[in-house]
Design a protein around this motif. Structure first.
Motif, PDB file in Angstrom:
ATOM      1  N   ARG A  64      -7.038  -3.305   6.840  1.00  0.00           N
ATOM      2  CA  ARG A  64      -6.450  -1.986   6.982  1.00  0.00           C
ATOM      3  C   ARG A  64      -5.232  -2.014   7.896  1.00  0.00           C
ATOM      4  O   ARG A  64      -4.752  -0.993   8.326  1.00  0.00           O
ATOM      5  CB  ARG A  64      -7.459  -0.959   7.442  1.00  0.00           C
ATOM      6  CG  ARG A  64      -8.213  -1.299   8.685  1.00  0.00           C
ATOM      7  CD  ARG A  64      -8.841  -0.016   9.164  1.00  0.00           C
ATOM      8  NE  ARG A  64     -10.147  -0.216   9.716  1.00  0.00           N
ATOM      9  CZ  ARG A  64     -10.835   0.777  10.277  1.00  0.00           C
ATOM     10  NH1 ARG A  64     -10.349   1.983  10.314  1.00  0.00           N
ATOM     11  NH2 ARG A  64     -12.013   0.555  10.787  1.00  0.00           N
ATOM     12  N   ARG A  65      -4.756  -3.177   8.195  1.00  0.00           N
ATOM     13  CA  ARG A  65      -3.545  -3.277   9.005  1.00  0.00           C
ATOM     14  C   ARG A  65      -2.370  -3.746   8.164  1.00  0.00           C
ATOM     15  O   ARG A  65      -1.307  -4.053   8.671  1.00  0.00           O
ATOM     16  CB  ARG A  65      -3.756  -4.236  10.174  1.00  0.00           C
ATOM     17  CG  ARG A  65      -4.680  -3.670  11.223  1.00  0.00           C
ATOM     18  CD  ARG A  65      -4.891  -4.651  12.335  1.00  0.00           C
ATOM     19  NE  ARG A  65      -5.665  -4.086  13.398  1.00  0.00           N
ATOM     20  CZ  ARG A  65      -5.144  -3.433  14.451  1.00  0.00           C
ATOM     21  NH1 ARG A  65      -3.854  -3.283  14.571  1.00  0.00           N
ATOM     22  NH2 ARG A  65      -5.925  -2.947  15.379  1.00  0.00           N
ATOM     23  N   GLU A  66      -2.588  -3.833   6.871  1.00  0.00           N
ATOM     24  CA  GLU A  66      -1.511  -4.263   5.998  1.00  0.00           C
ATOM     25  C   GLU A  66      -0.968  -3.079   5.217  1.00  0.00           C
ATOM     26  O   GLU A  66      -1.659  -2.065   5.056  1.00  0.00           O
ATOM     27  CB  GLU A  66      -2.010  -5.348   5.041  1.00  0.00           C
ATOM     28  CG  GLU A  66      -3.083  -4.846   4.079  1.00  0.00           C
ATOM     29  CD  GLU A  66      -3.723  -5.951   3.241  1.00  0.00           C
ATOM     30  OE1 GLU A  66      -4.263  -5.635   2.160  1.00  0.00           O
ATOM     31  OE2 GLU A  66      -3.668  -7.120   3.676  1.00  0.00           O
ATOM     32  N   VAL A  67       0.267  -3.220   4.757  1.00  0.00           N
ATOM     33  CA  VAL A  67       0.832  -2.210   3.870  1.00  0.00           C
ATOM     34  C   VAL A  67       0.177  -2.377   2.501  1.00  0.00           C
ATOM     35  O   VAL A  67       0.071  -3.494   1.987  1.00  0.00           O
ATOM     36  CB  VAL A  67       2.362  -2.374   3.746  1.00  0.00           C
ATOM     37  CG1 VAL A  67       2.913  -1.437   2.678  1.00  0.00           C
ATOM     38  CG2 VAL A  67       3.034  -2.102   5.093  1.00  0.00           C
ATOM     39  N   ILE A  68      -0.280  -1.284   1.931  1.00  0.00           N
ATOM     40  CA  ILE A  68      -0.926  -1.327   0.622  1.00  0.00           C
ATOM     41  C   ILE A  68       0.042  -0.807  -0.426  1.00  0.00           C
ATOM     42  O   ILE A  68       0.547   0.314  -0.322  1.00  0.00           O
ATOM     43  CB  ILE A  68      -2.210  -0.471   0.612  1.00  0.00           C
ATOM     44  CG1 ILE A  68      -3.247  -1.121   1.502  1.00  0.00           C
ATOM     45  CG2 ILE A  68      -2.766  -0.323  -0.796  1.00  0.00           C
ATOM     46  CD1 ILE A  68      -3.665  -0.269   2.655  1.00  0.00           C
ATOM     47  N   ASN A  69       0.304  -1.665  -1.407  1.00  0.00           N
ATOM     48  CA  ASN A  69       1.168  -1.277  -2.517  1.00  0.00           C
ATOM     49  C   ASN A  69       0.257  -1.019  -3.721  1.00  0.00           C
ATOM     50  O   ASN A  69      -0.397  -1.926  -4.222  1.00  0.00           O
ATOM     51  CB  ASN A  69       2.163  -2.404  -2.798  1.00  0.00           C
ATOM     52  CG  ASN A  69       3.084  -2.086  -3.954  1.00  0.00           C
ATOM     53  OD1 ASN A  69       2.631  -1.944  -5.087  1.00  0.00           O
ATOM     54  ND2 ASN A  69       4.363  -1.961  -3.669  1.00  0.00           N
ATOM     55  N   PHE A  70       0.219   0.240  -4.154  1.00  0.00           N
ATOM     56  CA  PHE A  70      -0.747   0.597  -5.205  1.00  0.00           C
ATOM     57  C   PHE A  70      -0.514  -0.201  -6.494  1.00  0.00           C
ATOM     58  O   PHE A  70      -1.454  -0.687  -7.110  1.00  0.00           O
ATOM     59  CB  PHE A  70      -0.690   2.099  -5.506  1.00  0.00           C
ATOM     60  CG  PHE A  70      -1.043   2.964  -4.324  1.00  0.00           C
ATOM     61  CD1 PHE A  70      -2.208   2.747  -3.595  1.00  0.00           C
ATOM     62  CD2 PHE A  70      -0.218   3.999  -3.921  1.00  0.00           C
ATOM     63  CE1 PHE A  70      -2.543   3.541  -2.499  1.00  0.00           C
ATOM     64  CE2 PHE A  70      -0.532   4.804  -2.831  1.00  0.00           C
ATOM     65  CZ  PHE A  70      -1.694   4.568  -2.117  1.00  0.00           C
TER      66      PHE A  70
ATOM     67  N   ALA B 145      -8.260   0.841   1.396  1.00  0.00           N
ATOM     68  CA  ALA B 145      -8.031   1.142   2.810  1.00  0.00           C
ATOM     69  C   ALA B 145      -9.139   2.050   3.332  1.00  0.00           C
ATOM     70  O   ALA B 145      -9.796   2.753   2.560  1.00  0.00           O
ATOM     71  CB  ALA B 145      -6.682   1.831   3.008  1.00  0.00           C
ATOM     72  N   GLU B 146      -9.297   2.016   4.639  1.00  0.00           N
ATOM     73  CA  GLU B 146     -10.219   2.951   5.285  1.00  0.00           C
ATOM     74  C   GLU B 146      -9.491   3.757   6.348  1.00  0.00           C
ATOM     75  O   GLU B 146      -8.578   3.244   7.018  1.00  0.00           O
ATOM     76  CB  GLU B 146     -11.388   2.194   5.929  1.00  0.00           C
ATOM     77  CG  GLU B 146     -12.410   1.717   4.919  1.00  0.00           C
ATOM     78  CD  GLU B 146     -13.662   1.137   5.547  1.00  0.00           C
ATOM     79  OE1 GLU B 146     -14.689   1.078   4.859  1.00  0.00           O
ATOM     80  OE2 GLU B 146     -13.610   0.723   6.727  1.00  0.00           O
TER      81      GLU B 146
ATOM     82  N   ARG C 266       4.945  -5.318  16.149  1.00  0.00           N
ATOM     83  CA  ARG C 266       5.634  -5.577  14.884  1.00  0.00           C
ATOM     84  C   ARG C 266       6.028  -4.254  14.257  1.00  0.00           C
ATOM     85  O   ARG C 266       5.692  -3.181  14.776  1.00  0.00           O
ATOM     86  CB  ARG C 266       4.734  -6.358  13.919  1.00  0.00           C
ATOM     87  CG  ARG C 266       3.513  -5.563  13.488  1.00  0.00           C
ATOM     88  CD  ARG C 266       2.540  -6.413  12.678  1.00  0.00           C
ATOM     89  NE  ARG C 266       1.331  -5.666  12.397  1.00  0.00           N
ATOM     90  CZ  ARG C 266       0.911  -5.342  11.164  1.00  0.00           C
ATOM     91  NH1 ARG C 266       1.597  -5.713  10.107  1.00  0.00           N
ATOM     92  NH2 ARG C 266      -0.201  -4.659  11.001  1.00  0.00           N
TER      93      ARG C 266
ATOM     94  N   GLY D 166       4.930   4.744  -3.180  1.00  0.00           N
ATOM     95  CA  GLY D 166       3.773   4.078  -3.771  1.00  0.00           C
ATOM     96  C   GLY D 166       3.116   3.100  -2.813  1.00  0.00           C
ATOM     97  O   GLY D 166       2.327   2.257  -3.227  1.00  0.00           O
ATOM     98  N   GLU D 167       3.439   3.236  -1.543  1.00  0.00           N
ATOM     99  CA  GLU D 167       2.807   2.368  -0.559  1.00  0.00           C
ATOM    100  C   GLU D 167       2.163   3.203   0.543  1.00  0.00           C
ATOM    101  O   GLU D 167       2.628   4.302   0.859  1.00  0.00           O
ATOM    102  CB  GLU D 167       3.818   1.385   0.034  1.00  0.00           C
ATOM    103  CG  GLU D 167       4.305   0.383  -1.006  1.00  0.00           C
ATOM    104  CD  GLU D 167       5.167  -0.719  -0.444  1.00  0.00           C
ATOM    105  OE1 GLU D 167       5.036  -1.866  -0.928  1.00  0.00           O
ATOM    106  OE2 GLU D 167       5.987  -0.440   0.448  1.00  0.00           O
ATOM    107  N   MET D 168       1.107   2.651   1.133  1.00  0.00           N
ATOM    108  CA  MET D 168       0.432   3.350   2.221  1.00  0.00           C
ATOM    109  C   MET D 168       0.124   2.401   3.367  1.00  0.00           C
ATOM    110  O   MET D 168       0.087   1.187   3.191  1.00  0.00           O
ATOM    111  CB  MET D 168      -0.842   4.037   1.730  1.00  0.00           C
ATOM    112  CG  MET D 168      -2.012   3.146   1.410  1.00  0.00           C
ATOM    113  SD  MET D 168      -3.550   4.123   1.103  1.00  0.00           S
ATOM    114  CE  MET D 168      -3.967   4.657   2.773  1.00  0.00           C
ATOM    115  N   PHE D 169      -0.101   2.988   4.509  1.00  0.00           N
ATOM    116  CA  PHE D 169      -0.460   2.215   5.693  1.00  0.00           C
ATOM    117  C   PHE D 169      -1.350   3.087   6.563  1.00  0.00           C
ATOM    118  O   PHE D 169      -1.137   4.302   6.659  1.00  0.00           O
ATOM    119  CB  PHE D 169       0.804   1.814   6.478  1.00  0.00           C
ATOM    120  CG  PHE D 169       0.531   0.916   7.650  1.00  0.00           C
ATOM    121  CD1 PHE D 169       0.197  -0.420   7.463  1.00  0.00           C
ATOM    122  CD2 PHE D 169       0.609   1.397   8.951  1.00  0.00           C
ATOM    123  CE1 PHE D 169      -0.066  -1.266   8.542  1.00  0.00           C
ATOM    124  CE2 PHE D 169       0.353   0.560  10.044  1.00  0.00           C
ATOM    125  CZ  PHE D 169       0.017  -0.777   9.830  1.00  0.00           C
ATOM    126  N   VAL D 170      -2.356   2.460   7.159  1.00  0.00           N
ATOM    127  CA  VAL D 170      -3.222   3.191   8.076  1.00  0.00           C
ATOM    128  C   VAL D 170      -2.972   2.674   9.494  1.00  0.00           C
ATOM    129  O   VAL D 170      -3.153   1.484   9.763  1.00  0.00           O
ATOM    130  CB  VAL D 170      -4.711   3.023   7.709  1.00  0.00           C
ATOM    131  CG1 VAL D 170      -5.591   3.761   8.711  1.00  0.00           C
ATOM    132  CG2 VAL D 170      -4.967   3.530   6.290  1.00  0.00           C
TER     133      VAL D 170
END
Lengths: 127, 127
Positions: free
Chosen positions: A8-14, A31-32, B73, B80-84
């Protein structure tokens, strides 16, 4: 649960995440947020009527056209649209052609609520 | 709180909601999921360093390029991207050009955490 907090510390690309699987009706956690999960899922066709007595459920459509049948009406969502099914409200998702969408709900929420049956997906599967 | 439950029983179209306002750094609630809120916001430029000691915070970019500076960092998100951002993690959003994004966090979460100051937006404003 993911074995690494890094998940959950990475950028998520759908789009990149969707490219990793093709099966439908099998939500994957990406992600959470506290005790909530973001899940991506591909669906086509009809689902079973169910509700989630203990929680609301958010749908965000990323691709395709989603219909959510409620007992008193239907709502239709396209890309860039969201809908929250209130807790305890029976609903049935439907997609004529494949829909890619994002679900947000508490960790532990099953796709079929308490209905069970063969359409119940394995829970807490990360991608 | 919205005066009408109907607020969360409607389909929310992000583009239509964004068309209703132009001010930046002023999150607007578009939906609730249990005690969590979905907020849309426009931002350009730099924000203040802050954290949310009691909660994670999810960012989903809808338009533009968002940089989130962390102490060790930076991460960059496009549409289309997410981050928590994990709870207790200091962060500072930045956008060279306007970014439209969606925030998901518990009701009551302030944009500046506990930092306060002139950048603190009015909370719980619905659109």
């Amino acid at each position: 649960m993911p074995s690494d907090i890094a998940k959950r510390r990475e950028v998520i690309n759908f789009a990149e995440k969707f490219a990793l699987f093709s099966e439908q009706w099998q939500p994957k956690v990406v992600a959470e947020l506290n005790d909530y999960q973001f899940k991506i899922v591909r669906i086509t066709g009809d689902f079973v009527w169910h509700d989630h007595p203990e929680t609301d459920e958010a749908f965000i459509v990323l691709d395709g056209e989603l219909r959510i049948d409620l007992r008193d009406r239907s709502v239709v969502l396209g890309p860039g649209e969201m809908f929250v099914v209130p807790k305890g409200t029976e609903h049935k998702p439907f997609a004529r052609q494949e829909v890619k969408m994002l679900l947000i709900e508490p960790r532990g929420t099953l796709n079929t609520g308490h209905e069970g049956g063969e359409r119940t997906a394995k829970n807490d599967v990360w991608i």
